[in-house]
Design a protein around this motif. Sequence first.
Motif, mmCIF file in Angstrom:
data_model
loop_
_atom_site.group_PDB
_atom_site.id
_atom_site.type_symbol
_atom_site.label_atom_id
_atom_site.label_comp_id
_atom_site.label_asym_id
_atom_site.label_seq_id
_atom_site.Cartn_x
_atom_site.Cartn_y
_atom_site.Cartn_z
ATOM 1 N N TYR A 286 35.585 8.806 87.416
ATOM 2 C CA TYR A 286 36.881 8.969 88.075
ATOM 3 C C TYR A 286 38.010 9.240 87.090
ATOM 4 C CZ TYR A 286 37.110 8.475 93.154
ATOM 5 O OH TYR A 286 37.078 8.725 94.500
ATOM 6 N N THR A 287 37.911 8.743 85.880
ATOM 7 C CA THR A 287 38.985 8.967 84.917
ATOM 8 C C THR A 287 39.048 10.412 84.450
ATOM 9 O OG1 THR A 287 37.562 8.361 83.047
ATOM 10 C CG2 THR A 287 38.854 6.598 84.068
ATOM 11 N N ASN B 132 30.247 4.988 86.469
ATOM 12 C CA ASN B 132 31.217 4.196 85.716
ATOM 13 C C ASN B 132 31.980 3.309 86.687
ATOM 14 O OD1 ASN B 132 33.329 3.159 84.139
ATOM 15 N ND2 ASN B 132 33.464 5.016 82.897
ATOM 16 N N ARG C 135 33.855 0.608 86.426
ATOM 17 C CA ARG C 135 35.236 0.239 86.083
ATOM 18 C C ARG C 135 36.184 1.410 86.327
ATOM 19 N NH1 ARG C 135 36.506 -2.716 80.470
ATOM 20 N NH2 ARG C 135 35.313 -4.294 81.611
ATOM 21 N N SER C 136 35.746 2.593 85.982
ATOM 22 C CA SER C 136 36.561 3.787 86.194
ATOM 23 C C SER C 136 36.863 3.979 87.676
ATOM 24 C CB SER C 136 35.831 5.010 85.641
ATOM 25 O OG SER C 136 36.452 6.211 86.068
ATOM 26 N N TYR C 137 35.840 3.849 88.517
ATOM 27 C CA TYR C 137 36.028 4.056 89.955
ATOM 28 C C TYR C 137 36.962 3.009 90.549
ATOM 29 C CZ TYR C 137 35.055 4.341 94.958
ATOM 30 O OH TYR C 137 35.182 4.437 96.310
ATOM 31 N N LEU C 138 36.694 1.744 90.281
ATOM 32 C CA LEU C 138 37.474 0.666 90.893
ATOM 33 C C LEU C 138 38.920 0.669 90.408
ATOM 34 C CD1 LEU C 138 34.818 -2.204 90.753
ATOM 35 C CD2 LEU C 138 35.527 -0.883 92.759
ATOM 36 N N SER C 139 39.133 0.996 89.146
ATOM 37 C CA SER C 139 40.490 0.971 88.607
ATOM 38 C C SER C 139 41.338 2.122 89.133
ATOM 39 C CB SER C 139 40.450 1.006 87.082
ATOM 40 O OG SER C 139 39.905 2.237 86.620
ATOM 41 N N ARG C 140 40.709 3.240 89.465
ATOM 42 C CA ARG C 140 41.463 4.394 89.955
ATOM 43 C C ARG C 140 41.556 4.412 91.481
ATOM 44 N NH1 ARG C 140 42.186 8.708 86.288
ATOM 45 N NH2 ARG C 140 43.280 7.717 84.555
ATOM 46 N N GLU D 194 43.634 1.024 92.662
ATOM 47 C CA GLU D 194 44.576 0.567 91.638
ATOM 48 C C GLU D 194 45.767 -0.112 92.291
ATOM 49 O OE1 GLU D 194 47.193 2.359 87.895
ATOM 50 O OE2 GLU D 194 46.031 3.700 89.192
ATOM 51 N N SER E 88 48.144 -1.834 90.576
ATOM 52 C CA SER E 88 49.291 -1.909 89.666
ATOM 53 C C SER E 88 49.938 -0.549 89.438
ATOM 54 C CB SER E 88 48.841 -2.489 88.319
ATOM 55 O OG SER E 88 47.826 -1.682 87.741
ATOM 56 N N ARG E 89 49.675 0.405 90.324
ATOM 57 C CA ARG E 89 50.180 1.761 90.135
ATOM 58 C C ARG E 89 51.706 1.794 90.112
ATOM 59 N NH1 ARG E 89 47.921 5.186 94.646
ATOM 60 N NH2 ARG E 89 46.011 4.359 93.723
#
Length: 369
Positions: free
Chosen positions: A14-15, A177, A179-184, A187, A189-190
């Motif tokens: 996702y990143t 990935n 962490r990439s998927y969940l953080s994007r 998110e 804290s956007r």
Amino acid sequence: MQQVSQYIAGERDYTKLYGDTGPLVYPAAHVYIYRLLHYVTNEGTDIRTAQYIFVALYLSTLALVMQCYRQAKVPPYVFPLLILSKRLHSIFMLRLFNDGFAVFFLFLAIFCYQRRLWTAGSLAYSFGLGVKMSLLLALPAVGVVLWQGMGRDRALRQAVVMGQLQVLLGYPFLAANPRSYLSRAFELSRQFLFKWTVNWRFVGEQTFLSRPFSLALLGAHAALLTAFLATRWLKPTDVSPVRAIQQLINLPADEKRNKIARKITSDFTLASILASMVIGCLCARSLHYQFYTYIAWSTPFLLWRSGMHPVLMYGIWAAQEWAWNVYPSTNASSGVVVGVLAATVVASWLGSGPAAERPSADSEHKHEE
């Protein structure tokens, strides 16, 4: 379409999914929907076909909204407010935002919950959440409706079903990935730019970007949800909030549980979920124009349910519609946006009080899924 092209080419991190509008910040169901649109619109070049699809989406969503209103016994004079919004037409048929799909699945979930099709409703809600995380704003009320309508154990199973669907939808990206998927995709804290905000422009950019303002809104959100939970949403249990929470551990007898479940009417379900959405929108630091999809079809019902005079209700709706059609937003328009949302929250609270009790609209729905 640029982001989808990268997905089609095999990218699952996702990143690394970017376009001219920035990174991909929506969950996996959004990707799959726009992957289909990419296919049927010749890689996004056939805009007219896309607009026809969104016309169908708009009309389908409108039909669902009207059915939800009808099930809650809303009178005919309220219905014109559902079809007159210029901004709503723009969001669906000119801007082609994914919020149209998210709100479709939100009202599909409400439609199913009103008919006690619990699993179908939970799948619809979870899929909508997989389009855009904005639907998290409805989650507190969805949880309350399921808990009181089904009982603790069955409601927990519904939560598991929702989670399983999220894992299934996101699996290709989680496997690549997580962490990439969940953080994007989710998110929390956007950071939003002041220049695009529709609601809090009148407080000024310095206040808007400040941490105290963000924390104040978060605190207000928590306080409003707690107030509605304690004084409105737990009313079907007919006990104090503390006692109601205790029943999560020591389950009530079947007779008591069935009595509570019968009070989860179509009216209660629609009012609770829409109130939760509007509370979330009121306390959001930044609303963009596409967020009007969640507001435009919520305020007419909540204002009507408060017992408000039709002339005043139409006046508030007109003020809201004017404010959301001012572009770019101004201090005056943003003040009206926040003021109408605040008035709607107050109206929702008043409309759920003891004087607003209504006979069950679900007497014809004796069965449960």
